[in-house]
Design a protein around this motif. Structure first.
Motif, PDB file in Angstrom:
ATOM      1  N   ILE A 179       9.061  55.718  30.556  1.00 29.61           N
ATOM      2  CA  ILE A 179       9.257  56.210  29.243  1.00 29.61           C
ATOM      3  C   ILE A 179       9.587  57.521  29.198  1.00 29.61           C
ATOM      4  O   ILE A 179      10.447  57.779  28.434  1.00 29.61           O
ATOM      5  CB  ILE A 179       8.210  55.512  28.506  1.00 29.61           C
ATOM      6  CG1 ILE A 179       8.116  53.990  28.413  1.00 29.61           C
ATOM      7  CG2 ILE A 179       8.305  55.951  27.100  1.00 29.61           C
ATOM      8  CD1 ILE A 179       6.803  53.440  27.650  1.00 29.61           C
ATOM      9  N   ASP A 180       8.507  58.246  29.694  1.00 33.02           N
ATOM     10  CA  ASP A 180       9.138  59.806  29.779  1.00 33.02           C
ATOM     11  C   ASP A 180      10.267  60.051  30.116  1.00 33.02           C
ATOM     12  O   ASP A 180      11.065  60.982  29.501  1.00 33.02           O
ATOM     13  CB  ASP A 180       8.002  60.661  30.512  1.00 33.02           C
ATOM     14  CG  ASP A 180       6.525  60.362  29.795  1.00 33.02           C
ATOM     15  OD1 ASP A 180       6.395  59.847  28.617  1.00 33.02           O
ATOM     16  OD2 ASP A 180       5.562  60.423  30.843  1.00 33.02           O
ATOM     17  N   ALA A 181      10.817  59.396  31.042  1.00 36.29           N
ATOM     18  CA  ALA A 181      12.154  59.941  31.872  1.00 36.29           C
ATOM     19  C   ALA A 181      13.220  59.404  30.792  1.00 36.29           C
ATOM     20  O   ALA A 181      14.250  60.317  30.741  1.00 36.29           O
ATOM     21  CB  ALA A 181      12.457  59.228  33.145  1.00 36.29           C
ATOM     22  N   MET A 214      22.430  49.028  48.727  1.00 35.62           N
ATOM     23  CA  MET A 214      21.964  50.126  48.832  1.00 35.62           C
ATOM     24  C   MET A 214      22.325  51.266  47.677  1.00 35.62           C
ATOM     25  O   MET A 214      23.633  51.619  47.401  1.00 35.62           O
ATOM     26  CB  MET A 214      22.130  50.776  50.029  1.00 35.62           C
ATOM     27  CG  MET A 214      20.796  51.549  50.562  1.00 35.62           C
ATOM     28  SD  MET A 214      19.352  50.746  50.504  1.00 35.62           S
ATOM     29  CE  MET A 214      19.771  49.597  52.057  1.00 35.62           C
ATOM     30  N   MET A 215      21.434  51.794  46.843  1.00 34.08           N
ATOM     31  CA  MET A 215      21.745  52.621  45.970  1.00 34.08           C
ATOM     32  C   MET A 215      20.919  54.118  46.065  1.00 34.08           C
ATOM     33  O   MET A 215      19.807  53.968  46.433  1.00 34.08           O
ATOM     34  CB  MET A 215      21.502  52.078  44.448  1.00 34.08           C
ATOM     35  CG  MET A 215      22.223  50.765  44.112  1.00 34.08           C
ATOM     36  SD  MET A 215      23.984  51.168  43.378  1.00 34.08           S
ATOM     37  CE  MET A 215      24.399  49.539  42.903  1.00 34.08           C
ATOM     38  N   VAL A 216      21.486  55.296  45.882  1.00 27.52           N
ATOM     39  CA  VAL A 216      20.931  56.385  45.713  1.00 27.52           C
ATOM     40  C   VAL A 216      20.523  56.733  44.610  1.00 27.52           C
ATOM     41  O   VAL A 216      20.976  56.678  43.466  1.00 27.52           O
ATOM     42  CB  VAL A 216      21.927  57.620  46.319  1.00 27.52           C
ATOM     43  CG1 VAL A 216      21.308  58.824  46.506  1.00 27.52           C
ATOM     44  CG2 VAL A 216      22.676  57.221  47.365  1.00 27.52           C
ATOM     45  N   LEU A 217      18.896  57.053  44.770  1.00 23.47           N
ATOM     46  CA  LEU A 217      18.114  57.657  43.427  1.00 23.47           C
ATOM     47  C   LEU A 217      17.860  59.252  43.850  1.00 23.47           C
ATOM     48  O   LEU A 217      17.039  59.531  44.559  1.00 23.47           O
ATOM     49  CB  LEU A 217      16.809  56.982  43.526  1.00 23.47           C
ATOM     50  CG  LEU A 217      16.847  55.444  43.306  1.00 23.47           C
ATOM     51  CD1 LEU A 217      15.393  54.722  43.326  1.00 23.47           C
ATOM     52  CD2 LEU A 217      17.436  55.039  42.155  1.00 23.47           C
ATOM     53  N   PRO A 218      18.526  59.883  42.964  1.00 25.00           N
ATOM     54  CA  PRO A 218      18.770  61.420  43.145  1.00 25.00           C
ATOM     55  C   PRO A 218      17.484  62.054  42.552  1.00 25.00           C
ATOM     56  O   PRO A 218      17.532  62.805  41.697  1.00 25.00           O
ATOM     57  CB  PRO A 218      19.967  61.828  42.547  1.00 25.00           C
ATOM     58  CG  PRO A 218      20.208  60.973  41.271  1.00 25.00           C
ATOM     59  CD  PRO A 218      19.690  59.377  41.880  1.00 25.00           C
ATOM     60  N   ILE A 219      16.115  61.831  43.146  1.00 24.34           N
ATOM     61  CA  ILE A 219      15.159  62.470  42.422  1.00 24.34           C
ATOM     62  C   ILE A 219      14.946  63.789  42.764  1.00 24.34           C
ATOM     63  O   ILE A 219      14.122  64.623  42.434  1.00 24.34           O
ATOM     64  CB  ILE A 219      13.838  61.647  43.030  1.00 24.34           C
ATOM     65  CG1 ILE A 219      13.597  62.056  44.559  1.00 24.34           C
ATOM     66  CG2 ILE A 219      13.677  60.204  42.904  1.00 24.34           C
ATOM     67  CD1 ILE A 219      12.080  61.543  45.087  1.00 24.34           C
ATOM     68  N   HIS A 220      15.903  64.541  43.793  1.00 22.22           N
ATOM     69  CA  HIS A 220      15.775  65.963  44.107  1.00 22.22           C
ATOM     70  C   HIS A 220      16.428  66.468  42.811  1.00 22.22           C
ATOM     71  O   HIS A 220      16.372  68.018  43.156  1.00 22.22           O
ATOM     72  CB  HIS A 220      16.634  66.150  45.482  1.00 22.22           C
ATOM     73  CG  HIS A 220      17.998  65.686  45.587  1.00 22.22           C
ATOM     74  ND1 HIS A 220      18.507  64.257  45.174  1.00 22.22           N
ATOM     75  CD2 HIS A 220      19.215  66.284  45.439  1.00 22.22           C
ATOM     76  CE1 HIS A 220      19.734  64.202  45.070  1.00 22.22           C
ATOM     77  NE2 HIS A 220      20.044  65.463  45.455  1.00 22.22           N
ATOM     78  N   LEU A 221      17.206  65.868  42.023  1.00 17.07           N
ATOM     79  CA  LEU A 221      17.949  66.735  41.105  1.00 17.07           C
ATOM     80  C   LEU A 221      16.940  67.020  39.611  1.00 17.07           C
ATOM     81  O   LEU A 221      16.539  65.954  39.215  1.00 17.07           O
ATOM     82  CB  LEU A 221      19.172  65.940  40.623  1.00 17.07           C
ATOM     83  CG  LEU A 221      20.142  65.783  41.676  1.00 17.07           C
ATOM     84  CD1 LEU A 221      21.563  65.100  41.216  1.00 17.07           C
ATOM     85  CD2 LEU A 221      20.559  67.242  42.374  1.00 17.07           C
ATOM     86  N   GLU A 222      16.896  68.328  39.622  1.00 15.11           N
ATOM     87  CA  GLU A 222      15.883  68.524  38.176  1.00 15.11           C
ATOM     88  C   GLU A 222      16.406  68.082  36.797  1.00 15.11           C
ATOM     89  O   GLU A 222      15.771  67.656  35.899  1.00 15.11           O
ATOM     90  CB  GLU A 222      15.352  69.987  38.249  1.00 15.11           C
ATOM     91  CG  GLU A 222      14.174  70.350  37.289  1.00 15.11           C
ATOM     92  CD  GLU A 222      14.047  71.904  37.452  1.00 15.11           C
ATOM     93  OE1 GLU A 222      13.182  72.317  36.560  1.00 15.11           O
ATOM     94  OE2 GLU A 222      14.430  72.326  38.355  1.00 15.11           O
ATOM     95  N   ASP A 223      17.592  68.528  36.634  1.00  8.83           N
ATOM     96  CA  ASP A 223      18.355  68.234  35.485  1.00  8.83           C
ATOM     97  C   ASP A 223      18.391  66.706  35.223  1.00  8.83           C
ATOM     98  O   ASP A 223      19.300  66.044  35.911  1.00  8.83           O
ATOM     99  CB  ASP A 223      19.872  68.682  35.618  1.00  8.83           C
ATOM    100  CG  ASP A 223      20.582  68.651  34.248  1.00  8.83           C
ATOM    101  OD1 ASP A 223      20.018  68.266  33.146  1.00  8.83           O
ATOM    102  OD2 ASP A 223      21.639  68.886  34.305  1.00  8.83           O
ATOM    103  N   PRO A 224      17.943  66.079  34.053  1.00  8.59           N
ATOM    104  CA  PRO A 224      18.224  64.672  33.863  1.00  8.59           C
ATOM    105  C   PRO A 224      19.534  64.190  33.736  1.00  8.59           C
ATOM    106  O   PRO A 224      19.843  63.010  34.257  1.00  8.59           O
ATOM    107  CB  PRO A 224      17.172  64.420  32.590  1.00  8.59           C
ATOM    108  CG  PRO A 224      17.449  65.759  31.861  1.00  8.59           C
ATOM    109  CD  PRO A 224      17.432  66.899  33.033  1.00  8.59           C
TER     110      PRO A 224
END
Length: 476
Positions: free
Chosen positions: A447-449, A313-323
């Protein structure tokens, strides 16, 4: 005959009419070097025929045990009807990336026939630029990502020079019901004898966790509470497919510059893309997602079948705005997750799955698939598999690209799988019909990310153009 491992069997039991458990392997092939020599369905069947002797899983036939007394077995070296298993398909005009992706989605929307060896192969014609594609549709119970990569290497000419292909192989007789029950009973006795070892392995893992001084992230200490998201719902039987290609050199450069791994980059790119889609579809991205990332514990190059991995299980920090903050959070979370997996023991789930009774397991997965709600374990699976480093050939024709994707899981309508091939990092997305109307929305966002990460890191935003017709479809 050989018995499916418990983990192989779980991947079989979890299949339902709407949750298909086959994986997809797509190879784009340049036939211009053949200089007019025909390469149609007959020639392709001949190529597969000449390689069957070394593609062992393609000769496996599933055999159920009477009364579901034990996990099924593989009948090895069964007869294979190539007229059935190797098929032709023609994409719609103009035969670009989207037309090929659409064709793959349609092919993926039907289940494999369990009365036959659990694979199909498609020769896809009508592509632009004089190309063809080969799509392998293989049940996950046969092979995991590492085994599939090794199997793919055997199926391609990865070395120049003549190939010592054989024309035939010996077939084995089908077993009788009495034999199946007797061997199942004997195997149950052996499994009972292994219980003390499994319990000792479990206790050792729990002991290592208690003694560890590492403090895990809250998301990993509560892995059964993934946040509701647009992708989590009852999955339908439709499959949609999308691909994108990045330069492996660009990804390596970015990872080195930021002091992270390629796996970290894949997860960070996925997190950025899923943040964009969550904002668009849900109107918010306030909570990190939980992704199950397969991690193999058997990297043998000789292994071409079976499943020897665990889902970390890995955490995906989509809540963080700064890439860049997302990249660092992914890296830190991956370190925690890998440490937790190491402490508990990577084979823990695999060893206990051997004791899962077939009939109740199948009933449980059917109930979960028909239950209208989110996945209670994870938001989605994300895989990153290292593919061949050397270009391969099929029937003498150069393989220019390889894409792969795993199945959807119960309650999760997305799967992201990344395969590297030579100088490419190839992204594949599988969606059901209810999650995304066009899964290219996610590949475009990935790609954008990646561009966003490079911009924030002070690197060039101009991505390397991979010299292949499929990649050019993306950039045109």
């Amino acid at each position: 005959m050989k018995r499916l491992s418990g983990w192989d069997a779980v991947l079989l039991y979890s299949e339902t009419p709407t949750v298909h458990m086959h994986t997809l392997k797509l190879a784009v092939i340049d036939i211009s070097e053949l200089k007019g020599r025909a390469f149609g369905i007959d020639e392709f069947r001949q190529v597969i025929h000449g390689r069957l002797y070394k593609l062992d899983p393609f000769r496996y036939e599933l055999v159920d045990i009477p009364f579901k007394f034990h996990h099924p077995m593989w009948r090895e070296n069964c007869p294979v009807d190539l007229e059935y298993h190797v098929r032709s398909y023609r994409v719609e005009s103009p035969g670009g990336r989207r037309e090929l992706d659409d064709a793959v989605g349609k092919i993926a929307s039907t289940q494999l026939d369990r009365s036959r060896p659990l694979w199909e192969m498609y020769l896809i014609e009508g592509l632009a630029g004089g190309r063809i594609a080969v799509l392998g549709k293989i049940h996950h119970a046969l092979a995991d990502g590492v085994a599939s990569a090794n199997l793919l290497a055997r199926g391609m000419d990865l070395q120049s020079g003549p190939q010592s292909d054989r024309d035939s192989y010996a077939t084995d007789p089908a077993p009788g019901g009495g034999e199946l029950v007797r061997t199942a009973f004997a195997d149950h006795m052996r499994q009972i004898g292994r219980i003390p070892g499994v319990m000792r392995y479990t206790a050792q893992g729990m002991g290592r966790v208690r003694k560890s001084t590492r403090k895990l992230s809250p998301e990993l200490t509560r892995p059964f509470t993934p946040p509701p998201n647009f992708m989590n719902h009852m999955v339908d039987g439709t499959r949609k497919f999308a691909t994108a290609t990045l330069s492996l050199a660009d990804v390596k450069e970015t990872a080195k510059h930021l002091g992270v791994t390629i796996n970290d980059m894949v997860l960070a790119i996925s997190a950025g893309a899923l943040r964009e889609l969550s904002l668009s579809h849900d109107g918010q991205a306030d909570h990190p997602l939980l992704a199950s990332v397969p991690v193999s514990f058997d990297f043998s190059r000789e292994r071409i079948s079976g499943n020897r991995f665990t889902g970390v299980m890995m955490v995906l920090p989509i809540h963080l705005e700064d890439p860049l903050a997302r990249v660092q959070a992914v890296h830190d979370g991956a370190v925690d997750a890998k440490e937790a997996n190491h402490l508990m023991g990577p084979e823990l789930v695999s060893r206990w799955s051997a004791y899962l009774p077939p009939a109740p397991a199948e009933a449980l997965f059917r109930w979960l698939a028909n239950k209208d709600g989110q996945n209670k374990v994870l938001n989605l699976p994300i895989s990153n598999v290292p593919g061949p480093r050397e270009p391969g050939r099929v029937g003498g024709a150069l393989v220019t690209e390889i894409y792969s994707v795993g199945p959807l899981t119960t309650g999760s309508g997305l799967n992201i799988t990344v395969w590297s091939y030579v100088d490419q990092l190839n992204v594949s997305v599988l969606s059901d019909g209810a999650t995304l109307s066009d899964p290219h929305e996610l590949t475009d966002a990935m790609i954008d990310a990646f561009v966003e990460i490079r911009r924030a890191a002070g690197l060039s935003e101009e991505l390397t153009v991979i010299e292949s017709a499929m990649a050019q479809d993306r950039t045109s």
